[in-house]
Design an enzyme around this catalytic site. Structure first.
Site, mmCIF file in Angstrom:
data_model
loop_
_atom_site.group_PDB
_atom_site.id
_atom_site.type_symbol
_atom_site.label_atom_id
_atom_site.label_comp_id
_atom_site.label_asym_id
_atom_site.label_seq_id
_atom_site.Cartn_x
_atom_site.Cartn_y
_atom_site.Cartn_z
ATOM 1 N N SER A 1 0.836 -1.196 0.000
ATOM 2 C CA SER A 1 0.000 0.000 0.000
ATOM 3 C C SER A 1 0.874 1.250 0.000
ATOM 4 C CB SER A 1 -0.907 0.012 1.229
ATOM 5 O OG SER A 1 -1.567 1.262 1.292
ATOM 6 N N HIS B 1 -1.399 -1.254 -4.110
ATOM 7 C CA HIS B 1 -2.681 -0.845 -3.516
ATOM 8 C C HIS B 1 -2.671 0.670 -3.327
ATOM 9 C CE1 HIS B 1 -6.328 -1.624 -1.114
ATOM 10 N NE2 HIS B 1 -5.889 -0.717 -0.267
ATOM 11 N N ASP C 1 -4.924 3.934 -1.953
ATOM 12 C CA ASP C 1 -6.016 4.298 -1.050
ATOM 13 C C ASP C 1 -6.505 5.714 -1.301
ATOM 14 O OD1 ASP C 1 -6.318 2.015 0.783
ATOM 15 O OD2 ASP C 1 -4.223 2.427 1.237
ATOM 16 N N MET D 1 -9.164 8.675 -0.081
ATOM 17 C CA MET D 1 -9.972 9.079 1.080
ATOM 18 C C MET D 1 -10.580 10.457 0.817
ATOM 19 S SD MET D 1 -7.398 7.928 4.104
ATOM 20 C CE MET D 1 -6.527 6.342 4.032
ATOM 21 N N HIS E 1 -8.577 1.500 -4.007
ATOM 22 C CA HIS E 1 -9.530 1.353 -2.900
ATOM 23 C C HIS E 1 -10.159 2.713 -2.616
ATOM 24 C CE1 HIS E 1 -9.906 0.345 1.715
ATOM 25 N NE2 HIS E 1 -11.079 0.478 1.130
ATOM 26 N N MET F 1 -12.273 4.927 -0.513
ATOM 27 C CA MET F 1 -12.943 5.146 0.777
ATOM 28 C C MET F 1 -13.682 6.474 0.671
ATOM 29 S SD MET F 1 -9.836 3.822 3.163
ATOM 30 C CE MET F 1 -8.675 3.876 1.811
ATOM 31 N N MET G 1 -11.992 -5.329 5.399
ATOM 32 C CA MET G 1 -11.132 -4.401 6.155
ATOM 33 C C MET G 1 -10.816 -5.032 7.516
ATOM 34 S SD MET G 1 -10.336 -1.818 4.307
ATOM 35 C CE MET G 1 -9.388 -1.052 5.618
ATOM 36 N N ASP H 1 -6.961 -5.982 4.414
ATOM 37 C CA ASP H 1 -6.308 -4.667 4.379
ATOM 38 C C ASP H 1 -6.353 -4.040 5.767
ATOM 39 O OD1 ASP H 1 -5.399 -2.128 3.756
ATOM 40 O OD2 ASP H 1 -7.114 -1.581 2.498
HETATM 41 C C1 DX5 Z 1 -6.386 1.992 5.604
HETATM 42 C C2 DX5 Z 1 -6.027 1.664 4.188
HETATM 43 C C3 DX5 Z 1 -4.942 0.690 4.092
HETATM 44 C C4 DX5 Z 1 -3.626 1.120 4.690
HETATM 45 C C5 DX5 Z 1 -3.100 -0.094 5.382
HETATM 46 O O1 DX5 Z 1 -7.511 2.767 5.642
HETATM 47 O O2 DX5 Z 1 -7.155 1.138 3.501
HETATM 48 O O3 DX5 Z 1 -4.737 0.251 2.740
HETATM 49 O O4 DX5 Z 1 -2.675 1.579 3.768
HETATM 50 O O5 DX5 Z 1 -1.989 0.269 6.097
HETATM 51 P P1 DX5 Z 1 -1.251 -0.681 7.121
HETATM 52 O O6 DX5 Z 1 -0.752 -1.857 6.319
HETATM 53 O O7 DX5 Z 1 -0.164 0.179 7.638
HETATM 54 O O8 DX5 Z 1 -2.239 -1.091 8.157
HETATM 55 ZN ZN ZN Z 2 -6.772 0.176 1.448
#
Ligand code: DX5
Ligand code: ZN
Length: 218
Positions: free
Chosen positions: A9, A34, A36, A38, A68, A70, A139, A177
């Protein structure tokens, strides 16, 4: 069970050198990244946008962009992320919008679609969309931040989603994740998970080659 895939990620990477970090992932022989997104609404944080994916592509990344979202209204951002280079777009079940229409829109763009669910969301919530997904993202932390502790209470949910796949004759992958390292990945693997997102543990690993090898051997 599907062969394991490790998807580092980039959230845990160096945000001033994302293209270099993406290259470090492909240089290890890995093929997934990956990413992310937000919106400071569905989760209390901000991260990347479509321009980040486009920039990584411009810098030559050929990795599979496991994207991903969010976001409270992910259906509005499918096109921009697909155009920017997403290979799979995963959206959450919790916000209120037409999930099936969004997943079909993703597929119509020729890419894969996934459904994600938060640790406190019951597995049954995704039953109506299962037939429309290539991936279920379980998650294993409350989304929004990297570096949180893995939630053991999500393990039975993976097992359930794994059993449904066989019982219903479907073929989605099962991704985990949040708080994933070599030890928690093993626990998830035992419940049927096949796709492992690792942020903090990957970027902090002293020997990334050994880290990747451990995931390949799961
Ligand atoms: C969290 C993200 C993850 C994040 C995971 O909201 O969706 O993808 O990068 O990070 P680690 O591996 O540090 O928990
Ligand atoms: Zn993620």
């Amino acid at each position: 069970m599907n062969p394991p895939i490790l998807a580092p990620s980039l959230l845990a990477g160096d945000h001033g050198a994302l293209a270099a970090d993406a290259r470090a992932v492909s240089d290890l022989g890995l093929s997934y990244l990956h990413l992310d997104m937000m919106d400071a609404h569905f989760v209390p944080n901000l991260s990347f946008g479509p321009q980040t994916l486009a920039a990584l592509r411009r810098h030559g990344s050929k990795l599979f962009f496991d994207t991903h979202l969010m976001l409270s209204e992910p259906q509005k951002y499918i096109d921009p992320f697909a155009k920017a280079g997403a290979d799979r777009i995963t959206i959450h079940i919790e916000p209120d919008y037409d999930h099936v229409a969004a997943l079909e829109a993703i597929k119509d763009l020729g890419i894969k679609g996934g459904i994600a669910l938060n640790p406190d969301t019951p597995a049954e919530m995704i039953l109506p969309v299962l037939r429309h997904v290539d991936l279920v993202l379980v998650m294993t932390v409350q989304p929004g931040f990297g570096g949180q502790a893995f939630r053991e209470d999500t393990l039975p949910k993976m097992a359930k989603i794994f059993e449904w796949r066989k019982a219903k004759g479907l073929d989605y992958r099962i991704e985990v994740d949040g708080g994933i390292d070599e030890a928690t990945a093993k626990e998830c693997r035992a419940q049927g998970a096949d796709t492992f997102v690792a942020g903090t543990s990957f970027f902090a690993a002293r020997d990334r080659k050994a880290f990747a090898a451990a995931f390949a051997a799961l």
